[in-house]
Scaffold this motif. Structure first.
Motif, mmCIF file in Angstrom:
data_model
loop_
_atom_site.group_PDB
_atom_site.id
_atom_site.type_symbol
_atom_site.label_atom_id
_atom_site.label_comp_id
_atom_site.label_asym_id
_atom_site.label_seq_id
_atom_site.Cartn_x
_atom_site.Cartn_y
_atom_site.Cartn_z
ATOM 1 N N GLY A 81 4.455 0.700 -9.185
ATOM 2 C CA GLY A 81 3.412 -0.204 -9.669
ATOM 3 C C GLY A 81 2.158 0.556 -10.051
ATOM 4 O O GLY A 81 1.681 1.412 -9.300
ATOM 5 N N LYS A 82 1.608 0.241 -11.234
ATOM 6 C CA LYS A 82 0.404 0.940 -11.734
ATOM 7 C C LYS A 82 -0.511 -0.114 -12.356
ATOM 8 O O LYS A 82 -0.198 -0.656 -13.412
ATOM 9 N N ILE A 83 -1.632 -0.416 -11.712
ATOM 10 C CA ILE A 83 -2.547 -1.432 -12.227
ATOM 11 C C ILE A 83 -3.960 -0.881 -12.299
ATOM 12 O O ILE A 83 -4.362 -0.047 -11.491
ATOM 13 N N TYR A 84 -4.724 -1.370 -13.298
ATOM 14 C CA TYR A 84 -6.119 -0.982 -13.494
ATOM 15 C C TYR A 84 -7.031 -2.163 -13.187
ATOM 16 O O TYR A 84 -6.681 -3.318 -13.426
ATOM 17 N N SER A 85 -8.228 -1.847 -12.717
ATOM 18 C CA SER A 85 -9.262 -2.869 -12.598
ATOM 19 C C SER A 85 -9.805 -3.175 -13.991
ATOM 20 O O SER A 85 -9.651 -2.381 -14.923
ATOM 21 N N ASP A 86 -10.438 -4.335 -14.133
ATOM 22 C CA ASP A 86 -10.982 -4.725 -15.432
ATOM 23 C C ASP A 86 -12.069 -3.772 -15.920
ATOM 24 O O ASP A 86 -12.222 -3.555 -17.120
ATOM 25 N N ASP A 87 -12.834 -3.194 -15.001
ATOM 26 C CA ASP A 87 -13.891 -2.267 -15.402
ATOM 27 C C ASP A 87 -13.374 -0.863 -15.679
ATOM 28 O O ASP A 87 -14.157 0.039 -16.021
ATOM 29 N N LYS A 88 -12.055 -0.661 -15.515
ATOM 30 C CA LYS A 88 -11.405 0.623 -15.790
ATOM 31 C C LYS A 88 -11.947 1.767 -14.935
ATOM 32 O O LYS A 88 -11.891 2.934 -15.325
ATOM 33 N N LEU A 89 -12.438 1.420 -13.747
ATOM 34 C CA LEU A 89 -12.937 2.440 -12.829
ATOM 35 C C LEU A 89 -11.980 2.699 -11.669
ATOM 36 O O LEU A 89 -12.158 3.672 -10.926
ATOM 37 N N VAL A 90 -11.004 1.827 -11.496
ATOM 38 C CA VAL A 90 -10.069 1.938 -10.370
ATOM 39 C C VAL A 90 -8.634 1.794 -10.881
ATOM 40 O O VAL A 90 -8.342 0.933 -11.724
ATOM 41 N N ARG A 91 -7.772 2.636 -10.364
ATOM 42 C CA ARG A 91 -6.341 2.522 -10.647
ATOM 43 C C ARG A 91 -5.596 2.537 -9.321
ATOM 44 O O ARG A 91 -5.823 3.417 -8.475
ATOM 45 N N THR A 162 -19.206 -4.559 -6.907
ATOM 46 C CA THR A 162 -17.904 -4.999 -7.401
ATOM 47 C C THR A 162 -16.892 -4.989 -6.267
ATOM 48 O O THR A 162 -16.742 -3.989 -5.548
ATOM 49 N N TYR A 163 -16.210 -6.126 -6.136
ATOM 50 C CA TYR A 163 -15.103 -6.249 -5.187
ATOM 51 C C TYR A 163 -13.829 -6.493 -5.997
ATOM 52 O O TYR A 163 -13.813 -7.342 -6.891
ATOM 53 N N TYR A 164 -12.784 -5.763 -5.641
ATOM 54 C CA TYR A 164 -11.527 -5.858 -6.377
ATOM 55 C C TYR A 164 -10.532 -6.682 -5.564
ATOM 56 O O TYR A 164 -10.071 -6.246 -4.508
ATOM 57 N N THR A 165 -10.249 -7.886 -6.054
ATOM 58 C CA THR A 165 -9.307 -8.776 -5.367
ATOM 59 C C THR A 165 -7.889 -8.388 -5.747
ATOM 60 O O THR A 165 -7.544 -8.349 -6.935
ATOM 61 N N LEU A 166 -7.069 -8.106 -4.752
ATOM 62 C CA LEU A 166 -5.705 -7.630 -4.977
ATOM 63 C C LEU A 166 -4.685 -8.709 -4.627
ATOM 64 O O LEU A 166 -4.816 -9.390 -3.601
ATOM 65 N N LEU A 167 -3.674 -8.859 -5.456
ATOM 66 C CA LEU A 167 -2.522 -9.702 -5.151
ATOM 67 C C LEU A 167 -1.363 -8.770 -4.817
ATOM 68 O O LEU A 167 -1.053 -7.851 -5.587
ATOM 69 N N GLY A 168 -0.738 -8.998 -3.658
ATOM 70 C CA GLY A 168 0.288 -8.070 -3.202
ATOM 71 C C GLY A 168 1.514 -8.749 -2.635
ATOM 72 O O GLY A 168 1.557 -9.968 -2.437
ATOM 73 N N TYR A 169 2.521 -7.910 -2.365
ATOM 74 C CA TYR A 169 3.813 -8.383 -1.858
ATOM 75 C C TYR A 169 4.332 -7.410 -0.815
ATOM 76 O O TYR A 169 4.214 -6.187 -0.954
ATOM 77 N N ASP A 170 4.900 -7.980 0.256
ATOM 78 C CA ASP A 170 5.540 -7.187 1.311
ATOM 79 C C ASP A 170 6.890 -7.822 1.616
ATOM 80 O O ASP A 170 6.958 -9.009 1.976
ATOM 81 N N ALA A 171 7.967 -7.058 1.457
ATOM 82 C CA ALA A 171 9.312 -7.589 1.718
ATOM 83 C C ALA A 171 9.522 -7.923 3.189
ATOM 84 O O ALA A 171 10.430 -8.679 3.541
ATOM 85 N N ASN A 172 8.696 -7.388 4.056
ATOM 86 C CA ASN A 172 8.664 -7.678 5.498
ATOM 87 C C ASN A 172 9.994 -7.393 6.193
ATOM 88 O O ASN A 172 10.277 -6.266 6.544
ATOM 89 N N ASP A 173 10.854 -8.411 6.403
ATOM 90 C CA ASP A 173 12.124 -8.180 7.104
ATOM 91 C C ASP A 173 13.211 -9.074 6.505
ATOM 92 O O ASP A 173 13.015 -9.680 5.454
ATOM 93 N N GLN A 174 14.331 -9.180 7.195
ATOM 94 C CA GLN A 174 15.468 -9.938 6.661
ATOM 95 C C GLN A 174 15.249 -11.447 6.723
ATOM 96 O O GLN A 174 15.976 -12.207 6.091
ATOM 97 N N ARG A 175 14.265 -11.907 7.460
ATOM 98 C CA ARG A 175 14.036 -13.346 7.612
ATOM 99 C C ARG A 175 12.910 -13.876 6.743
ATOM 100 O O ARG A 175 12.951 -15.020 6.289
ATOM 101 N N SER A 176 11.857 -13.071 6.550
ATOM 102 C CA SER A 176 10.696 -13.578 5.819
ATOM 103 C C SER A 176 10.098 -12.521 4.903
ATOM 104 O O SER A 176 10.300 -11.316 5.098
ATOM 105 N N SER A 177 9.365 -13.005 3.899
ATOM 106 C CA SER A 177 8.601 -12.157 2.978
ATOM 107 C C SER A 177 7.140 -12.566 3.040
ATOM 108 O O SER A 177 6.803 -13.641 3.542
ATOM 109 N N ILE A 178 6.279 -11.704 2.502
ATOM 110 C CA ILE A 178 4.837 -11.958 2.556
ATOM 111 C C ILE A 178 4.222 -11.769 1.170
ATOM 112 O O ILE A 178 4.503 -10.794 0.486
#
Length: 371
Positions: A81-91, A162-178
């Motif tokens: 995964g490779k994402i940039y912030s809108d201000d192009k200051l963070v990757r 500036t605060y960078y709000t992140l949307l993320g995913y964690d596969a966690n375990d065999q029963r649940s995801s996050i």
């Protein structure tokens, strides 16, 4: 003067050559990384996976510290995964590995551009696995990161910071995801995760965590048109399972977070449908002249058959009853119907040569005679 002119010419030539040289080196490094990543994704044994991942991480860290790496796409690394912030200051760069027991581990590099000093800081995040699940109310740094894959980033401004709000995913375990919403901000070059910007029922949260059943898929995305973070509302499969997050599933309703300039405000039970709805639909019809099925654009406005002003019999439609059919079979004239009879040669469609049936009247009469 001639020497000064020669120097200027040499400098103007050397800069493009230097840039092309960097680009060639990055491409060469990308090819090396792509081969390592392929080996990593096809490895079966946990020991081999860890060994290859260590080699890949070391090589990737060196590549990211090369001149021009901040803007280089690394497109060949498709499972990273490779994402940039809108201000192009963070990757933000993240990837995962999966072991034989289906557990996952996560790795990340944060690239921070320092415009004043004209340099790029590359910080590796070191995961510290939590014994009781993901940390909810603590701020973490690159030294005790919880681990996740980030797939979107939204810049927000608060008090000239500036605060960078992140949307993320964690596969966690065999029963649940996050799925999670977190906040990335910097103290100098040090990345921090978690800041009280989210409105919740009990006040404010530093991050929002949605744990749900692996049997279900939860949607969490930033809706650009609405300028909101829209997500599925989760509920337990039954009231008795309220305390067990692995039994939570989407209930077909949606909530959202909207930025008000100070914090993310929670809105529950929003209508999450497309704003733009077409006022036409394409109906399929048989064209006698073309001897094929064609699409006919038609207004999608609903017509109430009981409306006296409706084009369908002025709201006086009368259905044919079994008694009417018996009278017709005995040769008697059925009760007068308000249904308008249409001549076979007459078409109620504005599209010439188009009929909504491929059966003509002659075939219908033959069928009656056989009875």
């Amino acid at each position: 003067m001639r020497y000064i002119f020669t120097l200027i010419v040499l400098l103007s030539i050397s800069f493009p050559i230097f840039g092309q040289k960097n680009l060639a080196q990055l491409r060469e490094k990308e090819e090396e990384l792509s081969k390592l990543l392929t080996q990593l994704r096809t490895a079966k044994e946990d020991e081999k996976i860890n060994l290859l991942n260590k080699e890949f991480k070391t090589a990737f860290g060196k590549a990211l510290n090369m001149d021009g790496a901040f803007d280089y796409p690394f497109a060949a690394l498709t499972s990273v995964g490779k994402i940039y912030s809108d201000d192009k200051l963070v990757r933000v760069i993240t990837w995962n590995i999966q072991y034989k027991d289906l557990m996952h581990n996560y790795f990340s590099f944060i690239m921070k551009k320092d415009e004043r000093r004209d340099r790029i800081h590359v910080i590796e995040l070191n995961r510290e696995k939590q014994h009781f699940g993901m940390i909810q109310e603590e701020t973490v740094t690159h030294e005790n990161w919880y681990g996740a894959l980030y797939y979107d980033i939204i810049d927000v401004q608060r008090r000239n910071r500036t605060y960078y709000t992140l949307l993320g995913y964690d596969a966690n375990d065999q029963r649940s995801s996050i799925k999670l919403i977190d906040v990335l901000y910097f103290t100098g070059k040090i990345p921090n995760f978690g800041y009280p910007l989210f409105e919740v029922k009990n006040g404010r949260a530093k991050r929002v965590i949605f744990e749900h059943s692996n049997k279900a898929t939860m949607s969490l995305r930033f809706d650009v048109e609405r300028d909101k973070i829209v997500f599925d509302h989760l509920t337990p499969e039954s009231p008795g399972l309220k305390e067990f997050r692995e039994f939570y599933v989407p209930d077909m309703s949606y909530d959202a977070y909207e930025w008000d300039g100070k914090q993310w405000i929670l809105h529950e039970d929003i209508i999450a449908v497309n704003k733009e709805v077409s006022n036409t639909v394409d109906l399929k019809a048989y064209d006698k002249e073309l001897d094929s099925v064609v699409s006919v654009p038609t207004k999608s406005t609903w017509i109430n058959p009981e409306d006296p002003n409706s084009p369908i019999d002025g709201g006086r439609h009368q259905a044919v009853t079994p008694d009417d059919l018996k009278q017709e079979q005995k040769g008697k004239k059925p009760k007068k119907s308000n249904i308008e009879k249409v001549s076979p040669n007459k078409s109620k469609s504005n599209h010439q040569g188009v009929s909504f049936s491929n059966l003509n009247d002659k075939k219908k009469k033959r069928k009656r005679k056989r009875k």
